[in-house]
Design a protein around this motif. Structure first.
Motif, PDB file in Angstrom:
ATOM      1  N   ILE A   1      18.026 -15.959 -51.544  1.00  0.00           N
ATOM      2  CA  ILE A   1      18.191 -14.507 -51.393  1.00  0.00           C
ATOM      3  C   ILE A   1      19.521 -14.202 -50.713  1.00  0.00           C
ATOM      4  CG2 ILE A   1      16.975 -14.192 -49.188  1.00  0.00           C
ATOM      5  CD1 ILE A   1      16.622 -11.889 -52.212  1.00  0.00           C
ATOM      6  N   SER A   2      19.973 -15.103 -49.861  1.00  0.00           N
ATOM      7  CA  SER A   2      21.290 -14.939 -49.230  1.00  0.00           C
ATOM      8  C   SER A   2      22.397 -15.018 -50.281  1.00  0.00           C
ATOM      9  CB  SER A   2      21.489 -16.005 -48.153  1.00  0.00           C
ATOM     10  OG  SER A   2      22.734 -15.856 -47.542  1.00  0.00           O
TER      11      SER A   2
ATOM     12  N   ASP B   1       9.857 -15.279 -42.564  1.00  0.00           N
ATOM     13  CA  ASP B   1      11.173 -15.275 -41.957  1.00  0.00           C
ATOM     14  C   ASP B   1      11.787 -13.881 -42.014  1.00  0.00           C
ATOM     15  OD1 ASP B   1      13.477 -16.941 -40.894  1.00  0.00           O
ATOM     16  OD2 ASP B   1      14.425 -15.972 -42.632  1.00  0.00           O
ATOM     17  N   ARG B   2      12.170 -13.339 -40.861  1.00  0.00           N
ATOM     18  CA  ARG B   2      12.723 -11.986 -40.802  1.00  0.00           C
ATOM     19  C   ARG B   2      14.040 -11.871 -41.569  1.00  0.00           C
ATOM     20  NH1 ARG B   2      17.165 -11.460 -38.058  1.00  0.00           N
ATOM     21  NH2 ARG B   2      17.227  -9.237 -37.727  1.00  0.00           N
ATOM     22  N   ARG B   3      14.855 -12.947 -41.575  1.00  0.00           N
ATOM     23  CA  ARG B   3      16.125 -12.913 -42.312  1.00  0.00           C
ATOM     24  C   ARG B   3      15.873 -12.736 -43.803  1.00  0.00           C
ATOM     25  NH1 ARG B   3      18.380 -18.439 -40.862  1.00  0.00           N
ATOM     26  NH2 ARG B   3      16.189 -18.727 -41.222  1.00  0.00           N
ATOM     27  N   THR B   4      14.855 -13.412 -44.303  1.00  0.00           N
ATOM     28  CA  THR B   4      14.526 -13.295 -45.725  1.00  0.00           C
ATOM     29  C   THR B   4      14.085 -11.873 -46.047  1.00  0.00           C
ATOM     30  OG1 THR B   4      13.864 -15.611 -45.734  1.00  0.00           O
ATOM     31  CG2 THR B   4      13.133 -14.265 -47.597  1.00  0.00           C
ATOM     32  N   ARG B   5      13.237 -11.291 -45.201  1.00  0.00           N
ATOM     33  CA  ARG B   5      12.783  -9.911 -45.425  1.00  0.00           C
ATOM     34  C   ARG B   5      13.964  -8.939 -45.376  1.00  0.00           C
ATOM     35  NH1 ARG B   5       9.096 -11.547 -41.484  1.00  0.00           N
ATOM     36  NH2 ARG B   5       9.848  -9.983 -40.003  1.00  0.00           N
ATOM     37  N   LEU B   6      14.832  -9.141 -44.420  1.00  0.00           N
ATOM     38  CA  LEU B   6      15.995  -8.270 -44.260  1.00  0.00           C
ATOM     39  C   LEU B   6      16.935  -8.358 -45.468  1.00  0.00           C
ATOM     40  CD1 LEU B   6      17.151  -6.336 -42.160  1.00  0.00           C
ATOM     41  CD2 LEU B   6      18.319  -8.281 -41.124  1.00  0.00           C
TER      42      LEU B   6
ATOM     43  N   ALA C   1      16.104  -9.370 -48.438  1.00  0.00           N
ATOM     44  CA  ALA C   1      15.388  -8.836 -49.607  1.00  0.00           C
ATOM     45  C   ALA C   1      15.531  -7.318 -49.658  1.00  0.00           C
ATOM     46  CB  ALA C   1      13.917  -9.249 -49.564  1.00  0.00           C
ATOM     47  N   LEU C   2      15.413  -6.665 -48.518  1.00  0.00           N
ATOM     48  CA  LEU C   2      15.582  -5.208 -48.478  1.00  0.00           C
ATOM     49  C   LEU C   2      16.994  -4.806 -48.887  1.00  0.00           C
ATOM     50  CD1 LEU C   2      13.645  -4.525 -45.169  1.00  0.00           C
ATOM     51  CD2 LEU C   2      13.042  -3.615 -47.430  1.00  0.00           C
ATOM     52  N   ARG C   3      17.971  -5.518 -48.380  1.00  0.00           N
ATOM     53  CA  ARG C   3      19.365  -5.212 -48.729  1.00  0.00           C
ATOM     54  C   ARG C   3      19.629  -5.447 -50.219  1.00  0.00           C
ATOM     55  NH1 ARG C   3      21.711  -7.897 -43.220  1.00  0.00           N
ATOM     56  NH2 ARG C   3      21.243  -6.105 -41.887  1.00  0.00           N
ATOM     57  N   CYS C   4      19.022  -6.501 -50.763  1.00  0.00           N
ATOM     58  CA  CYS C   4      19.170  -6.770 -52.202  1.00  0.00           C
ATOM     59  C   CYS C   4      18.495  -5.682 -53.035  1.00  0.00           C
ATOM     60  CB  CYS C   4      18.595  -8.139 -52.556  1.00  0.00           C
ATOM     61  SG  CYS C   4      19.631  -9.513 -52.014  1.00  0.00           S
ATOM     62  N   LEU C   5      17.321  -5.233 -52.609  1.00  0.00           N
ATOM     63  CA  LEU C   5      16.644  -4.151 -53.335  1.00  0.00           C
ATOM     64  C   LEU C   5      17.517  -2.901 -53.375  1.00  0.00           C
ATOM     65  CD1 LEU C   5      12.866  -4.176 -52.350  1.00  0.00           C
ATOM     66  CD2 LEU C   5      13.869  -4.510 -54.605  1.00  0.00           C
ATOM     67  N   SER C   6      18.141  -2.608 -52.262  1.00  0.00           N
ATOM     68  CA  SER C   6      19.020  -1.443 -52.213  1.00  0.00           C
ATOM     69  C   SER C   6      20.175  -1.613 -53.205  1.00  0.00           C
ATOM     70  CB  SER C   6      19.559  -1.257 -50.791  1.00  0.00           C
ATOM     71  OG  SER C   6      20.388  -0.128 -50.727  1.00  0.00           O
TER      72      SER C   6
ATOM     73  N   GLN D   1      14.129  -0.510 -39.764  1.00  0.00           N
ATOM     74  CA  GLN D   1      15.185   0.459 -40.023  1.00  0.00           C
ATOM     75  C   GLN D   1      15.809   0.256 -41.411  1.00  0.00           C
ATOM     76  OE1 GLN D   1      17.921   0.357 -36.719  1.00  0.00           O
ATOM     77  NE2 GLN D   1      16.259   0.641 -35.251  1.00  0.00           N
ATOM     78  N   THR D   2      15.971  -0.993 -41.800  1.00  0.00           N
ATOM     79  CA  THR D   2      16.532  -1.284 -43.120  1.00  0.00           C
ATOM     80  C   THR D   2      15.571  -0.848 -44.224  1.00  0.00           C
ATOM     81  OG1 THR D   2      17.759  -3.134 -42.178  1.00  0.00           O
ATOM     82  CG2 THR D   2      17.548  -3.092 -44.572  1.00  0.00           C
ATOM     83  N   ALA D   3      14.276  -1.014 -43.988  1.00  0.00           N
ATOM     84  CA  ALA D   3      13.278  -0.570 -44.977  1.00  0.00           C
ATOM     85  C   ALA D   3      13.380   0.939 -45.176  1.00  0.00           C
ATOM     86  CB  ALA D   3      11.875  -0.965 -44.534  1.00  0.00           C
ATOM     87  N   ALA D   4      13.464   1.680 -44.081  1.00  0.00           N
ATOM     88  CA  ALA D   4      13.576   3.142 -44.188  1.00  0.00           C
ATOM     89  C   ALA D   4      14.880   3.535 -44.878  1.00  0.00           C
ATOM     90  CB  ALA D   4      13.491   3.774 -42.799  1.00  0.00           C
TER      91      ALA D   4
END
Length: 192
Positions: A20-21, A56-61, A63-68, A104-107
């Motif tokens: 994902i990175s 892993d929080r980095r993976t979730r973070l 993933a959110l950035r990639c979705l955006s 915050q990234t999710a929102a």
């Protein structure tokens, strides 16, 4: 993409984080367009959405950035409505994450995802989805984290573009339940 698919184990989790990175880095390249990944876009959005549940929080973070980033690639209205609804529903669960940055990234990702619905989206036809989005967001509009509140406010403005009446109706109902109705009042004034 095979590295993004979930498999049990720590090694596989590390591989998913690395994958994902790499995707996140690739999506930053201006030459990447929807035409480059058009055949895999729906599958990619589905796989990335699945990573929102990672430990892993980095993976979730990431993933959110990639979705955006992925939601900005195609022309609005290109992604199937049900896929966007599913992704948004999973994204809204991250508002309750243990990590403030993920929340915050999710929102902040919400407006990008709903913008992928396009101008032909019928907020009235999909009223139940918009109600769910608004109700969930309004819960977090009253969060103790001011930065999250502001991002949720922006997300509610985006939800209002889907169906203004529904968002205003939900904000009116939730207003008296909030510790401070200031942001609800601000939201309602915005749509008047």
């Amino acid at each position: 993409m095979p590295s993004i698919v979930w498999h049990p184990g720590r090694s596989d989790a590390a591989i998913r984080t690395a994958a994902i990175s790499c995707l996140h880095t690739e999506l930053k390249v201006p030459e990447i367009t929807a035409s480059v990944i058009t055949g895999d876009l729906e599958k990619l959005v589905t796989l990335v959405t699945g990573l929102l549940e990672e430990e892993d929080r980095r993976t979730r973070l990431l993933a959110l950035r990639c979705l955006s980033a992925l939601s900005h690639l195609p022309e609005p209205g290109t992604l199937p409505v049900q896929l966007v609804h599913t992704s948004v529903t999973e994204l809204l669960k991250r508002l309750d994450d243990t990590d403030a940055e993920v929340r915050q990234t999710a929102a902040a990702t919400f407006p990008a995802l709903v913008s992928a619905l396009g101008p032909d989206y019928s907020g009235e036809q999909w009223r139940g989805h918009v109600e769910h989005f608004a109700r969930t967001l309004l819960v977090f509009l009253d969060d103790t984290d001011e930065a999250l509140q502001e991002r949720v406010y922006e997300a509610l403005l985006a939800a209002g573009h889907l169906n203004t009446a529904v968002v205003c109706e939900q904000a009116s109902v939730e207003r008296d339940r909030q510790r401070s109705p200031t942001r609800c009042d601000r939201l309602l004034r915005h749509w008047q």
